[in-house]
Design a protein around this motif. Structure first.
Motif, PDB file in Angstrom:
ATOM      1  N   ALA A 761       8.297  -6.977 -12.435  1.00 59.01           N
ATOM      2  CA  ALA A 761       8.636  -8.030 -11.468  1.00 59.01           C
ATOM      3  C   ALA A 761       8.531  -7.497 -10.050  1.00 59.01           C
ATOM      4  O   ALA A 761       9.049  -6.426  -9.743  1.00 59.01           O
ATOM      5  CB  ALA A 761      10.055  -8.544 -11.724  1.00 59.01           C
ATOM      6  N   PRO A 762       7.867  -8.271  -9.153  1.00 59.16           N
ATOM      7  CA  PRO A 762       7.809  -7.856  -7.748  1.00 59.16           C
ATOM      8  C   PRO A 762       9.204  -7.888  -7.125  1.00 59.16           C
ATOM      9  O   PRO A 762      10.088  -8.643  -7.544  1.00 59.16           O
ATOM     10  CB  PRO A 762       6.891  -8.884  -7.099  1.00 59.16           C
ATOM     11  CG  PRO A 762       6.185  -9.558  -8.224  1.00 59.16           C
ATOM     12  CD  PRO A 762       7.108  -9.506  -9.395  1.00 59.16           C
ATOM     13  N   ILE A 763       9.412  -7.072  -6.135  1.00 62.72           N
ATOM     14  CA  ILE A 763      10.640  -7.101  -5.353  1.00 62.72           C
ATOM     15  C   ILE A 763      10.322  -7.856  -4.072  1.00 62.72           C
ATOM     16  O   ILE A 763       9.498  -7.414  -3.273  1.00 62.72           O
ATOM     17  CB  ILE A 763      11.129  -5.680  -5.051  1.00 62.72           C
ATOM     18  CG1 ILE A 763      11.476  -4.949  -6.360  1.00 62.72           C
ATOM     19  CG2 ILE A 763      12.338  -5.706  -4.122  1.00 62.72           C
ATOM     20  CD1 ILE A 763      11.892  -3.511  -6.169  1.00 62.72           C
ATOM     21  N   PRO A 764      10.938  -9.024  -3.875  1.00 62.70           N
ATOM     22  CA  PRO A 764      10.589  -9.833  -2.690  1.00 62.70           C
ATOM     23  C   PRO A 764      10.753  -8.998  -1.418  1.00 62.70           C
ATOM     24  O   PRO A 764      11.640  -8.153  -1.322  1.00 62.70           O
ATOM     25  CB  PRO A 764      11.594 -10.998  -2.742  1.00 62.70           C
ATOM     26  CG  PRO A 764      11.996 -11.064  -4.185  1.00 62.70           C
ATOM     27  CD  PRO A 764      11.986  -9.644  -4.665  1.00 62.70           C
ATOM     28  N   PRO A 765       9.861  -9.243  -0.408  1.00 64.25           N
ATOM     29  CA  PRO A 765       8.873 -10.325  -0.338  1.00 64.25           C
ATOM     30  C   PRO A 765       7.508  -9.930  -0.904  1.00 64.25           C
ATOM     31  O   PRO A 765       6.521 -10.618  -0.646  1.00 64.25           O
ATOM     32  CB  PRO A 765       8.779 -10.568   1.164  1.00 64.25           C
ATOM     33  CG  PRO A 765       8.977  -9.212   1.757  1.00 64.25           C
ATOM     34  CD  PRO A 765       9.968  -8.515   0.880  1.00 64.25           C
ATOM     35  N   GLU A 766       7.412  -8.801  -1.632  1.00 70.64           N
ATOM     36  CA  GLU A 766       6.120  -8.353  -2.136  1.00 70.64           C
ATOM     37  C   GLU A 766       5.646  -9.277  -3.250  1.00 70.64           C
ATOM     38  O   GLU A 766       6.420 -10.032  -3.860  1.00 70.64           O
ATOM     39  CB  GLU A 766       6.224  -6.915  -2.641  1.00 70.64           C
ATOM     40  CG  GLU A 766       6.661  -5.916  -1.579  1.00 70.64           C
ATOM     41  CD  GLU A 766       5.684  -5.847  -0.436  1.00 70.64           C
ATOM     42  OE1 GLU A 766       4.470  -6.015  -0.672  1.00 70.64           O
ATOM     43  OE2 GLU A 766       6.118  -5.622   0.710  1.00 70.64           O
ATOM     44  N   THR A 767       4.361  -9.199  -3.545  1.00 71.57           N
ATOM     45  CA  THR A 767       3.767 -10.039  -4.586  1.00 71.57           C
ATOM     46  C   THR A 767       3.303  -9.223  -5.777  1.00 71.57           C
ATOM     47  O   THR A 767       2.839  -9.786  -6.768  1.00 71.57           O
ATOM     48  CB  THR A 767       2.565 -10.820  -4.015  1.00 71.57           C
ATOM     49  OG1 THR A 767       1.605  -9.891  -3.504  1.00 71.57           O
ATOM     50  CG2 THR A 767       3.019 -11.759  -2.916  1.00 71.57           C
ATOM     51  N   GLU A 768       3.391  -7.875  -5.684  1.00 68.40           N
ATOM     52  CA  GLU A 768       2.993  -7.019  -6.783  1.00 68.40           C
ATOM     53  C   GLU A 768       4.168  -6.156  -7.197  1.00 68.40           C
ATOM     54  O   GLU A 768       5.021  -5.811  -6.373  1.00 68.40           O
ATOM     55  CB  GLU A 768       1.812  -6.117  -6.381  1.00 68.40           C
ATOM     56  CG  GLU A 768       0.527  -6.879  -6.138  1.00 68.40           C
ATOM     57  CD  GLU A 768      -0.636  -5.936  -5.880  1.00 68.40           C
ATOM     58  OE1 GLU A 768      -0.432  -4.710  -5.982  1.00 68.40           O
ATOM     59  OE2 GLU A 768      -1.729  -6.434  -5.601  1.00 68.40           O
TER      60      GLU A 768
END
Length: 980
Positions: A761-768
């Protein structure tokens, strides 16, 4: 007398022609470079130089014989000599009708005087005068030969001792100017004026027992001084296209000042900015009353300077190369480097040599230059580097011969291309020897910046035309410096065995510097083999006809590995023609669509590397690759591409006639198990994959070196992921309501416990999804100190249904025991004056010497200096730090900024560690090298003496100077730190 790094204060060397309209030669004995004629033609310029007889007192004889060992110390010009003017009591010789035909040719042993007698009848008493002489040989002592010479006029010293050595033989040396009155010179007939050269023999210390001379002259110079250009500099000397360089100068006694190119009037300026679009030499001309003097400075544009630009992707490559093995001695004037012409040698010369030696036989010197900027010596010597070299030199000396046994190759090392831990080696090849009936041989040693890197190799008929390579060494071990300006050089030194029948010369046709990257992970050329999977390399192809032909593919299912029977001994190859599907060390050929039906399909060749455990959890890597054509007979070209796990990340189309291609570097964050493929497609620049001329070559290097601010081939910025270099051995055990962690640990490291519940799961705000090294730290479990060999940690069992953990290791920050940038004043620093003169003290403030720094380090206001101005003679002064507690460290280093500007021959500095309670010295002195003349602040770092560890100490800087009247700033220090 102290030697200094500045010109001797009482002796300068210059070309008389530079002030021709203001100067004249009053009298002259011999001529520069004419050596020792024996023809009896005449005196003065045509004098015969005769072997000396012995020491004699004044006045000597005006008619010494021309036979060897008959010439006395006194040479006479035609004149009348009746009156002594030197204060002595000898009886002059009277009338001398003609210039004496012979003069003593040398100093030897205790015979160390050469006197030249003359009347002064046609000079202006208001003029200034100087004496010139030239030494033309020395008694050889294996490179240590030298002789001292002082110059007197009527027994008055007009030039202090100058050291004559191989570096200034056959050079006209001229005294400072003086007036007739200052030497009691008398005008008109009758007065016995004389100039005397007095030799100082250093045979007892290895300097040799004689020195020959072939020229002495008295010069008169108009009391109107000529124009001068004292300095002319460029800053910087190397610019990028469109970047400016500032030209600055100091000049005097001129009415016009002109800068070229452009014929720019700069009479009222002292500086001007220039923006050259190519390497340009600027000429500054100062004029007065028809006399013009000039100085030049070159500004290099880095696109023109091949020697300082990274030459491709680094894994294992040749940094530079002069000549080529087996090419012998071409003479075509085509170019330098591999195409260099090898020219018959001219003789021995000292550093730095010339970067523009002639291509004529017997006119090549010992020094070959690659294009670069040479402003700083790095071998510990005191020579002046040559400055900017715009292009590789066209000619290089071809051989050792007799006593001429040095071949030097000068170069800059690319900043982005050779790393501190890389391994280097030097290669050379000998191509002939002076025949001695089968016993010919020659010794060769190899040096880098005057450091031995290759012990003597015996070159003999058995290893002629064989590339000989030294053991590997590091940059640091040879004091190599990266970037423009630094004059690194490799030297081959020959050892002549002619006396024992080995022959008198050895020819060479190849020299090269090689580098193997210490950060290299894989190299398709070095690692190539006939074994699948060896060194993580796999060899195969893709059948696009069978798998659908999409650009991206399934890296597992669509890869067809060559089987063992398809290894020919030198390359992988499908049987039958067609298909033409081949993969060698570099050579490769894909099967084109023109053979797809009867050859089994349209193929790409695939050179595959699978990342192993050395990559760790995730590692930024440089994937450097090249593709080029080898069959240049036609067709539409080919396409090379880089795929990671089947996805195309970089590609390049190569035209039919492109035999160089392009070296490209793609950066990627790679996980263990990732598949990197370098493919070759038959598809050319028109999209046609059916032509029959697809023979090509390619290679792939994988390196962990990531340069600052890396940019992808398409211009986008690459962001390296943080990485763990290796996996720690870690275990987790249930312990009731807790979890027990154990992991291997190392002294000097700290550890973080990171954790997530879902690694995908990405860690916001990342998308990967983040890499494990980017997971959040769990609770307060950060900066955990090491307890080698194993750490343990117990935490409450998390309530989450699932959780992932990782232990991160990193270097502990240093423990700083003391730090002072000196901007808060003297504080607890103390100073001592240990000498009786008291002209020099340690002072805190802004340095302001004649030379050296004008601010503290980093342009700060304060530094400790040996006087804020110039230091004085016979100084012995100490500076002591505040007390420093080292009771809590196992080891420590002292680091400080220094600016050294002193006479490194007679002025010295050292560091001592003292116990604070009683000032007893702990450990030995550490010398500060005062030979370098720093151009800016430099960082010096030394270990604290082991005896001082655990104590409360003072650090003492001690500076001493000799009796020389040197105008230098001495030693300045700033930004002092002691840390573990």
């Amino acid at each position: 007398m102290a030697k200094t790094h500045m010109p001797l204060p009482l002796l300068t060397i210059f070309a008389l022609s530079a002030i021709a309209s203001h100067a004249a030669i009053v009298w002259q004995v011999g001529a520069p470079g004419r050596a020792w004629p024996l023809d009896g033609v005449g005196g003065g310029p045509d004098v015969d130089w005769i072997q000396e007889t012995a020491v004699n007192d004044l006045p000597g004889a005006p008619d010494s014989g021309l036979a060897a060992r008959t010439s006395d110390d006194d040479y006479y010009f035609a004149g009348v000599y009746t009156t002594v003017v030197d204060g002595g009591t000898y009886t002059p010789v009277g009338v001398v009708a003609t210039d004496e035909l012979g003069a003593e040719r040398a100093f030897a042993g205790v015979d160390n005087s050469s006197r030249f007698h003359f009347n002064l009848t046609t000079v202006d008493p208001a003029d200034l005068f100087s004496v010139s002489f030239e030494a033309n040989n020395l008694h050889e002592q294996g490179g240590s030969e030298h002789y001292g010479v002082e110059v007197y006029f009527n027994n008055v010293l007009v030039a202090s001792e100058v050291d004559v050595n191989p570096g200034n033989l056959n050079t006209v040396i001229t005294t400072p100017q003086f007036t007739l009155d200052s030497v009691n010179a008398q005008l008109g007939p009758g007065f016995d004026n004389y100039v005397e050269l007095r030799g100082i023999n250093y045979n007892a210390s290895g300097g040799g027992n004689w020195m020959g001379h072939d020229y002495v002259a008295l010069n008169s110079v108009s009391s109107i001084p000529p124009p001068t250009i004292d300095t002319f500099t460029a800053n910087p000397v190397l610019v990028s296209p469109g970047e400016a360089s500032s030209l600055s100068w100091t000049a005097g006694n001129f009415d016009t000042l002109t800068l070229n190119p452009g014929d720019v009037d700069v009479t009222n300026l002292t500086t001007i900015d220039v923006t050259p679009d190519q390497t340009t030499t600027y000429t500054l001309s100062a004029g007065l009353d028809g006399v013009v003097v000039t100085e030049e400075v070159t500004v290099a544009v880095n696109e023109d300077v091949a020697g300082i630009i990274r030459r491709g992707c680094l894994s294992s490559l040749t940094v530079w190369q002069a000549g080529a093995p087996g090419r012998a001695w071409p003479l075509d004037g085509v170019g330098g480097g591999p195409d260099v012409d090898f020219i018959q040698e001219s003789g021995v010369n000292n550093l730095p040599g010339s970067p523009t030696s002639s291509l004529v036989a017997r006119q090549s010197d010992d020094d070959y230059y690659f294009a670069g900027v040479y402003t700083t010596a790095v071998d510990g010597g005191t020579y002046t580097p040559v400055g900017v070299v715009a292009t590789d030199e066209l000619g290089a000396e071809r051989a050792f011969a007799g006593t001429d046994n040095s071949l030097r190759y000068h170069f800059n090392l690319p900043v982005d291309g050779v790393g501190e831990t890389d391994l280097l080696s030097v290669s050379f090849a000998a191509n002939n020897l002076h025949g001695q009936g089968g016993t010919e041989h020659y010794g060769v040693e190899v040096y880098f910046n005057n450091v031995l890197v290759g012990e003597e190799v015996d070159v003999n008929p058995g290893n002629l035309n064989t590339v000989i390579t030294t053991p590997q060494f590091t940059l640091d071990s040879v004091n190599a410096q990266l970037g423009p300006g630094f004059d690194n050089y490799v030297e081959l030194r020959g050892i002549n065995y002619n006396d024992s029948g080995g022959g008198n010369w050895m020819g060479s046709d190849f020299a090269a510097l090689n580098v193997v990257s210490a950060t290299a992970i894989a190299d398709s050329r070095l690692d190539f083999s006939g074994v699948q999977g060896q060194d993580d390399w796999h060899y195969g192809y893709r059948n696009l006809t069978a798998d659908g032909g999409a650009q991206d593919y399934d890296a597992i299912a669509d890869f067809i590995a060559f089987d063992a029977g398809q290894w020919t001994g030198s390359q992988w190859e499908l049987p039958g023609n067609p298909p033409w599907t081949e993969l060698g060390r570099e050579g490769t050929h894909p099967n084109g669509s023109n053979n797809a039906a009867n050859g089994g399909g349209l193929h790409w060749t695939v050179r595959r590397w699978i990342a192993g455990d050395a990559v760790g959890l995730r590692k930024p890597l440089a994937l450097c690759w090249n593709v080029r054509k080898t069959n240049l007979n036609g067709g539409s070209g080919v396409t090379g591409a880089l795929h990671i796990n089947g996805e195309r990340v970089d590609s390049l189309q190569i035209s039919a006639g492109d035999d160089a291609g392009e070296v490209r570097t793609f950066y990627a964050n790679i996980y263990a198990g990732d598949i990197v493929d370098l493919i070759l497609s038959s598809e050319g620049d028109n999209g046609d994959g059916a032509d029959g001329f697809d023979g090509s070559a390619n290679w792939l290097n994988v390196d962990s070196y990531i340069p600052p601010n890396p940019v992808q081939p398409d211009g986008t910025v690459f962001v390296p992921a943080s990485s763990l270099e290796f996996r720690l051995n870690m275990s987790i055990a249930n312990n009731g309501a807790n979890l027990d962690f154990k992991w291997d640990s190392q002294a000097g490291k700290l550890y973080n416990l990171r954790s997530v519940t879902d690694p995908s799961a990405p860690i916001p705000p990342e998308t990967e999804p983040p890499a494990p090294s980017e997971w959040p730290i769990l609770g307060t479990h950060a900066g955990i100190a090491a307890t080698p060999p194993e750490n343990t940690l117990t935490i409450p069992r998390p309530v989450d249904p699932g959780r992932y953990f990782v232990i991160e290791e990193y270097d502990a920050p240093p423990v700083v025991a003391f730090s002072d940038d000196l901007e808060s004043g003297v504080g607890d620093w103390t100073t001592l004056v240990n000498d009786e003169v008291g002209d020099t003290v340690w002072q805190l403030g802004t340095p302001a010497g004649s030379t050296g720094p004008l601010t503290g380090a980093d342009d700060s206001g304060n530094a400790w200096s040996t006087n804020l101005g110039d230091y004085g003679p016979d100084a012995d002064i100490s500076l002591r730090s505040p007390a420093i507690d080292l009771s809590g460290v196992a080891s420590a280093r002292l680091t400080f900024e220094a600016y050294r500007d002193a006479d490194g021959f007679g002025d010295f500095a050292k560091i001592r560690f003292l116990r604070a309670s009683d000032q007893v010295q702990l450990g030995a002195d550490t010398e500060i090298d005062m030979m370098p003349i720093d151009k800016d602040w430099v960082t010096l770092s030394i270990p604290v003496a082991p005896e001082a560890i655990g104590e409360t100490i003072l650090i003492e800087w001690n500076f001493t100077s000799d009796s020389g009247p040197d105008a230098f700033s001495g030693l300045s220090i700033d930004n002092i730190e002691v840390a573990d």
